[in-house]
Design an enzyme around this catalytic site. Structure first.
Site, PDB file in Angstrom:
ATOM      1  N   SER A  18       3.635  -5.201 -33.450  1.00 31.90           N
ATOM      2  CA  SER A  18       3.658  -4.907 -32.022  1.00 31.90           C
ATOM      3  C   SER A  18       5.086  -4.602 -31.595  1.00 31.90           C
ATOM      4  O   SER A  18       6.018  -5.331 -31.930  1.00 31.90           O
ATOM      5  CB  SER A  18       3.143  -6.116 -31.233  1.00 31.90           C
ATOM      6  OG  SER A  18       3.566  -6.005 -29.882  1.00 31.90           O
ATOM      7  N   HIS A  26       1.099  -1.389 -33.146  1.00 32.02           N
ATOM      8  CA  HIS A  26       0.292  -2.025 -32.097  1.00 32.02           C
ATOM      9  C   HIS A  26       0.988  -1.816 -30.750  1.00 32.02           C
ATOM     10  O   HIS A  26       2.135  -2.234 -30.559  1.00 32.02           O
ATOM     11  CB  HIS A  26       0.162  -3.510 -32.437  1.00 32.02           C
ATOM     12  CG  HIS A  26      -0.698  -4.306 -31.518  1.00 32.02           C
ATOM     13  ND1 HIS A  26      -2.069  -4.409 -31.673  1.00 32.02           N
ATOM     14  CD2 HIS A  26      -0.393  -5.080 -30.449  1.00 32.02           C
ATOM     15  CE1 HIS A  26      -2.559  -5.218 -30.739  1.00 32.02           C
ATOM     16  NE2 HIS A  26      -1.560  -5.631 -29.976  1.00 32.02           N
ATOM     17  N   ASP A  81       0.903  -2.564 -26.782  1.00 35.65           N
ATOM     18  CA  ASP A  81       0.345  -3.478 -25.785  1.00 35.65           C
ATOM     19  C   ASP A  81       0.467  -2.891 -24.384  1.00 35.65           C
ATOM     20  O   ASP A  81       1.547  -2.854 -23.799  1.00 35.65           O
ATOM     21  CB  ASP A  81       1.095  -4.814 -25.843  1.00 35.65           C
ATOM     22  CG  ASP A  81       0.756  -5.600 -27.106  1.00 35.65           C
ATOM     23  OD1 ASP A  81      -0.440  -5.899 -27.304  1.00 35.65           O
ATOM     24  OD2 ASP A  81       1.680  -5.908 -27.883  1.00 35.65           O
ATOM     25  N   MET A  91      -0.247  -3.348 -20.553  1.00 34.25           N
ATOM     26  CA  MET A  91      -0.541  -4.427 -19.591  1.00 34.25           C
ATOM     27  C   MET A  91      -0.374  -3.901 -18.170  1.00 34.25           C
ATOM     28  O   MET A  91       0.537  -3.119 -17.898  1.00 34.25           O
ATOM     29  CB  MET A  91       0.435  -5.593 -19.794  1.00 34.25           C
ATOM     30  CG  MET A  91       0.464  -6.145 -21.197  1.00 34.25           C
ATOM     31  SD  MET A  91       1.502  -7.627 -21.252  1.00 34.25           S
ATOM     32  CE  MET A  91       1.677  -7.831 -23.039  1.00 34.25           C
ATOM     33  N   HIS A  93      -3.822  -1.834 -27.625  1.00 36.43           N
ATOM     34  CA  HIS A  93      -4.428  -3.067 -27.116  1.00 36.43           C
ATOM     35  C   HIS A  93      -4.306  -3.050 -25.593  1.00 36.43           C
ATOM     36  O   HIS A  93      -3.224  -3.227 -25.052  1.00 36.43           O
ATOM     37  CB  HIS A  93      -3.675  -4.268 -27.730  1.00 36.43           C
ATOM     38  CG  HIS A  93      -4.156  -5.597 -27.230  1.00 36.43           C
ATOM     39  ND1 HIS A  93      -3.460  -6.777 -27.456  1.00 36.43           N
ATOM     40  CD2 HIS A  93      -5.263  -5.964 -26.534  1.00 36.43           C
ATOM     41  CE1 HIS A  93      -4.111  -7.789 -26.922  1.00 36.43           C
ATOM     42  NE2 HIS A  93      -5.206  -7.329 -26.344  1.00 36.43           N
ATOM     43  N   MET A 115      -4.626  -4.615 -22.236  1.00 39.27           N
ATOM     44  CA  MET A 115      -4.776  -5.855 -21.459  1.00 39.27           C
ATOM     45  C   MET A 115      -4.775  -5.455 -19.994  1.00 39.27           C
ATOM     46  O   MET A 115      -3.804  -5.677 -19.258  1.00 39.27           O
ATOM     47  CB  MET A 115      -3.631  -6.817 -21.802  1.00 39.27           C
ATOM     48  CG  MET A 115      -3.821  -7.492 -23.150  1.00 39.27           C
ATOM     49  SD  MET A 115      -2.296  -8.171 -23.812  1.00 39.27           S
ATOM     50  CE  MET A 115      -1.637  -6.692 -24.565  1.00 39.27           C
ATOM     51  N   MET A 161      -7.770 -13.171 -29.970  1.00 43.99           N
ATOM     52  CA  MET A 161      -6.413 -13.495 -29.497  1.00 43.99           C
ATOM     53  C   MET A 161      -6.070 -14.917 -29.933  1.00 43.99           C
ATOM     54  O   MET A 161      -6.835 -15.848 -29.695  1.00 43.99           O
ATOM     55  CB  MET A 161      -6.335 -13.391 -27.974  1.00 43.99           C
ATOM     56  CG  MET A 161      -6.326 -11.972 -27.415  1.00 43.99           C
ATOM     57  SD  MET A 161      -5.025 -10.902 -28.065  1.00 43.99           S
ATOM     58  CE  MET A 161      -3.528 -11.765 -27.551  1.00 43.99           C
ATOM     59  N   GLY A 183       4.962 -11.839 -25.749  1.00 44.28           N
ATOM     60  CA  GLY A 183       5.277 -12.058 -27.158  1.00 44.28           C
ATOM     61  C   GLY A 183       5.978 -13.393 -27.321  1.00 44.28           C
ATOM     62  O   GLY A 183       6.345 -14.057 -26.344  1.00 44.28           O
ATOM     63  N   ASP A 221      -3.898 -11.673 -33.115  1.00 44.50           N
ATOM     64  CA  ASP A 221      -2.736 -11.207 -32.354  1.00 44.50           C
ATOM     65  C   ASP A 221      -2.167 -12.381 -31.580  1.00 44.50           C
ATOM     66  O   ASP A 221      -2.854 -12.953 -30.738  1.00 44.50           O
ATOM     67  CB  ASP A 221      -3.201 -10.083 -31.413  1.00 44.50           C
ATOM     68  CG  ASP A 221      -2.078  -9.506 -30.575  1.00 44.50           C
ATOM     69  OD1 ASP A 221      -0.896  -9.838 -30.812  1.00 44.50           O
ATOM     70  OD2 ASP A 221      -2.395  -8.703 -29.664  1.00 44.50           O
TER      71      ASP A 221
HETATM   72  C1  DX5 Z   1       0.572 -10.593 -26.444  1.00 44.22           C
HETATM   73  C2  DX5 Z   1       0.401  -9.270 -27.146  1.00 44.22           C
HETATM   74  C3  DX5 Z   1       0.863  -9.311 -28.531  1.00 44.22           C
HETATM   75  C4  DX5 Z   1       2.336  -9.671 -28.711  1.00 44.22           C
HETATM   76  C5  DX5 Z   1       2.432 -10.489 -29.965  1.00 44.22           C
HETATM   77  O1  DX5 Z   1      -0.296 -10.728 -25.401  1.00 44.22           O
HETATM   78  O2  DX5 Z   1      -0.955  -8.877 -27.155  1.00 44.22           O
HETATM   79  O3  DX5 Z   1       0.554  -8.118 -29.239  1.00 44.22           O
HETATM   80  O4  DX5 Z   1       3.194  -8.587 -28.821  1.00 44.22           O
HETATM   81  O5  DX5 Z   1       3.721 -10.949 -30.090  1.00 44.22           O
HETATM   82  P1  DX5 Z   1       4.093 -12.135 -31.093  1.00 44.22           P
HETATM   83  O6  DX5 Z   1       3.768 -11.659 -32.478  1.00 44.22           O
HETATM   84  O7  DX5 Z   1       5.554 -12.314 -30.877  1.00 44.22           O
HETATM   85  O8  DX5 Z   1       3.293 -13.344 -30.709  1.00 44.22           O
HETATM   86 ZN    ZN Z   2      -1.487  -7.196 -28.535  1.00 40.54          ZN
END
Ligand code: DX5
Ligand code: ZN
Length: 223
Positions: free
Chosen positions: A10, A33, A35, A37, A66, A68, A137, A144, A175
C-alpha cells in the site's frame, strides 16, 4: 486448486507527491494497493479517481484499488472502467454488493468484497462465487501503521474453509498491520494476498522486504 501467494504494497504511507517513483521502488510486487478514502466511510481522506487514473497510466504494476468510501455502487465502476485490475468495496457501504460485483467483472476487473473487523462473513458465504476476493480487514480501516488484530484470524479460517468447500476460485486478502511478525499467522489461517504499507515503505530496501514477506507467507500458508 492452486492458490497464489501475492504481495500488494500500500502506498498510503509512501510519498504521495511522487507516486510514480514510489511504485518504481516496489516493481517486484504483484499489485500496488491504492487506498481511496472519502472522509465519510472512514475518518480520513486520500485521493480519488483522477490520481488512480494517472497511476494506471504511469506504472506497469497492476492496481489493487481499495475503496473505503460511501456509495460504492455509484463510484466503484469508474475505477474498473479506468483499468484497475482489482476493485474492492466495503460490504458495510454497498447497497447491492452482488449487482456491483457483476458490474465490476463486466468491466474486466476482479471484484473484491471488504469486511471491517467486526463484520461477519456468514451472510456472504453462499455468495462467494460472485466475488474474486474477500478482503478481511485486520485493522479498523482508515490509517496505516496500526497493529494487527489477531481476533480476525478465525474469520479468515472460516472464509478459507467455505471457499475450499465451494470449490470457487476466491482469494483472501488481509490488510492492516501485516509485517514479517504477523504475516505467518494470516497465511496459516488461509489468507493468500497480503497488503503491507508501513512494513514495505519503512524498509530500507522495499524489494528485499517484499521477498521476505512472500517467503514467510509461502512457508506458513495452509489452504
Ligand atoms: C488502512 C488501509 C491499509 C493501510 C495498511 O485502512 O486500508 O491499506 O495502508 O497500512 P499498514 O500496512 O501500515 O497497516
Ligand atoms: Zn487498504
Amino acid at each position: 486448486m492452486d492458490v497464489p501467494i501475492l504481495i500488494s504494497p500500500s502506498v498510503l504511507n509512501a510519498d504521495l507527491a511522487d507516486l510514480t517513483r514510489e511504485i518504481g521502488r516496489i516493481s517486484s510486487a504483484d499489485y500496488v494497493h491504492l487506498d481511496v478514502m472519502d472522509n465519510h466511510f472512514v475518518p480520513n481522506m486520500t485521493f480519488g479517481l483522477p490520481v488512480v487514473e494517472r497511476v494506471l497510466a504511469t506504472t506497469d504494476v497492476p492496481a489493487d484499488v481499495h475503496l473505503m468510501i460511501d456509495a460504492p455502487d455509484t463510484w466503484a465502476p469508474a475505477f474498473a472502467e479506468a483499468g484497475a485490475a482489482s476493485v474492492t468495496f466495503h460490504a458495510e457501504a454497498a447497497t447491492a454488493p452482488v449487482r456491483l460485483a457483476r458490474e465490476l467483472r463486466a468491466q474486466g476487473a476482479r471484484a473484491g468484497l471488504a469486511l471491517r473487523p467486526a463484520t461477519g462473513i456468514e451472510s456472504y458465504l453462499d455468495l462467494l462465487p460472485e466475488f474474486d476476493m474477500v478482503l478481511v480487514m485486520t485493522v479498523e480501516p482508515g490509517f496505516g501503521g496500526q497493529s494487527f488484530i489477531t481476533g480476525t484470524l478465525p474469520k479468515i479460517r472460516r472464509t478459507r474453509d467455505a471457499i475450499t468447500r465451494s470449490g470457487a476460485d476466491v482469494w483472501i486478502q488481509v490488510d492492516g498491520g501485516v509485517s514479517r511478525e504477523t504475516i505467518g499467522a494470516a497465511a496459516e489461517a488461509g489468507a493468500n494476498i497480503f497488503v503491507a504499507g508501513s512494513a514495505v515503505y519503512s524498509a530500507e530496501d522495499p524489494v528485499e522486504e517484499i521477498a521476505a514477506l512472500r517467503e514467510a507467507a509461502t512457508a506458513a500458508f495452509r489452504p
